[in-house]
Design a protein around this motif. Structure first.
Motif, short mmCIF file in Angstrom:
data_model
loop_
_atom_site.label_atom_id
_atom_site.label_comp_id
_atom_site.label_asym_id
_atom_site.label_seq_id
_atom_site.Cartn_x
_atom_site.Cartn_y
_atom_site.Cartn_z
N ARG A 49 7.10 115.30 47.61
CA ARG A 49 6.65 115.25 46.21
C ARG A 49 7.79 114.88 45.27
N ALA A 50 8.97 115.44 45.51
CA ALA A 50 10.11 115.13 44.66
C ALA A 50 10.50 113.67 44.77
N PHE A 51 10.48 113.15 46.00
CA PHE A 51 10.79 111.73 46.18
C PHE A 51 9.76 110.85 45.47
N ASP A 52 8.49 111.16 45.67
CA ASP A 52 7.43 110.35 45.07
C ASP A 52 7.53 110.36 43.54
N ALA A 53 7.84 111.53 42.99
CA ALA A 53 7.96 111.63 41.53
C ALA A 53 9.12 110.80 41.02
N ALA A 54 10.26 110.88 41.72
CA ALA A 54 11.43 110.10 41.30
C ALA A 54 11.16 108.60 41.44
N TRP A 55 10.46 108.21 42.51
CA TRP A 55 10.14 106.80 42.70
C TRP A 55 9.19 106.31 41.61
N SER A 56 8.19 107.11 41.30
CA SER A 56 7.23 106.73 40.25
C SER A 56 7.90 106.60 38.90
N ASP A 57 8.92 107.42 38.68
CA ASP A 57 9.65 107.37 37.40
C ASP A 57 10.72 106.28 37.37
N GLN A 58 10.81 105.48 38.44
CA GLN A 58 11.82 104.43 38.55
C GLN A 58 13.24 104.98 38.50
N ALA A 59 13.39 106.21 39.00
CA ALA A 59 14.71 106.85 38.97
C ALA A 59 15.59 106.43 40.14
N LEU A 60 15.00 105.86 41.20
CA LEU A 60 15.75 105.56 42.42
C LEU A 60 16.00 104.08 42.65
N GLN A 61 15.13 103.24 42.13
CA GLN A 61 15.20 101.82 42.44
C GLN A 61 16.43 101.18 41.82
N GLY A 62 17.21 100.50 42.68
CA GLY A 62 18.35 99.73 42.19
C GLY A 62 19.65 100.49 42.09
N PHE A 63 19.67 101.74 42.55
CA PHE A 63 20.90 102.54 42.47
C PHE A 63 21.26 103.03 43.87
N ALA A 64 22.42 102.57 44.40
CA ALA A 64 22.85 102.95 45.75
C ALA A 64 21.67 102.80 46.72
N SER A 65 21.22 101.57 46.87
CA SER A 65 19.96 101.32 47.57
C SER A 65 19.97 101.76 49.03
#
Length: 255
Positions: free
Chosen positions: A155-171
């Motif tokens: 759930r935490a991963f999905d929330a961060a992905w939905s918020d665009q918090a992970l894309q493009g940073f230390a891929s």
């Protein structure tokens, strides 16, 4: 071809790198000799001396948040994370990035992954730049996995992905975290993003190949595995290499 569900080549614990909050974020009254001494000892790398001086500063002004953070930083520098955690836990309700980021790291270093996860999540919400937010979001997911809370990690991963918090940073790090929670499509996106900078190699290429294979993309898998075969990691056994070579040959049209 058979293979492990996730060949990520690391444990959750190994993936969380020390965040080391900057001591510069701590302020102090220049009239406090103890605080000034603690800061001086800290910046010179003398952790034990910094602890003694920081304790005196806290005794002088017990309500001063900066002095408590200075004490926590000094204890961390001295290799005493459990004591740093004791200093920080009473502050856990503070909506302050400096507190939450330190609490997260102290809890992680004290083998309290559940507490670390909550603090990593809180710090991510309070972070003022996207790089920090991405790091803290990944760390929260891994801490939840380490705490045995896999559904919460997803759930935490999905929330961060939905918020665009992970894309493009230390891929590459994001890809590994995605694999750890079983999100192959997001992992493949992150691997592709990393490959825009440099071709994948070694374990990263193997990981990407397995993700593509599970997603029903054999041509993509073969391309990634080909990269892996050209830079084979020593820690992966030869039998795995033979399986991958056979798969790549199957996907190569006869000429």
């Amino acid at each position: 071809m058979s293979g492990p569900a996730h060949l990520i080549g690391m444990t959750a614990a190994a993936a969380v790198v020390s965040y080391a909050p900057a001591i510069a974020s701590v302020d102090f009254d220049p009239s406090s000799q103890a605080a000034a001494q603690a800061y001086g000892y800290y910046t010179s790398g003398n952790g034990e001396a910094a602890v003694g001086a920081a304790l005196r500063a806290v005794e002088e002004d017990p309500t001063n948040l900066d002095y408590r953070l200075l004490l926590a930083d000094s204890l961390t520098l001295a290799g005493r994370p459990s004591e740093a955690l004791e200093v920080l836990v009473p502050l856990r309700d503070e909506a302050d990035y400096r507190v939450q980021s330190r609490l997260a790291q102290a809890a992680w270093d004290s083998h309290e992954p559940g507490l670390a996860a909550e603090a990593f999540l809180a710090a991510a919400d309070l972070a003022d730049n996207r790089d920090s937010r991405a790091y803290l979001s990944r760390a929260a997911v891994l801490a939840l996995i380490e705490a045995g809370r896999h559904e919460d990690a997803v759930r935490a991963f999905d929330a961060a992905w939905s918020d665009q918090a992970l894309q493009g940073f230390a891929s590459l790090d994001t890809a590994n975290v995605a694999l750890a929670v079983g999100r192959d499509a997001q992992a493949l996106w992150a691997f592709e993003d990393a490959q825009r900078t440099a071709p994948l190699s070694g374990l990263a290429a193997i990981n990407a190949g397995y993700a593509a294979q599970r997603l029903g993309l054999p041509d993509w898998a073969a391309n990634y595995f080909h990269l892996a075969l050209n830079s084979w990691p020593a820690e992966v056994d030869p039998a795995r290499r033979a399986e991958i070579e056979a798969f790549v040959q199957q996907q190569t049209p006869n000429t």
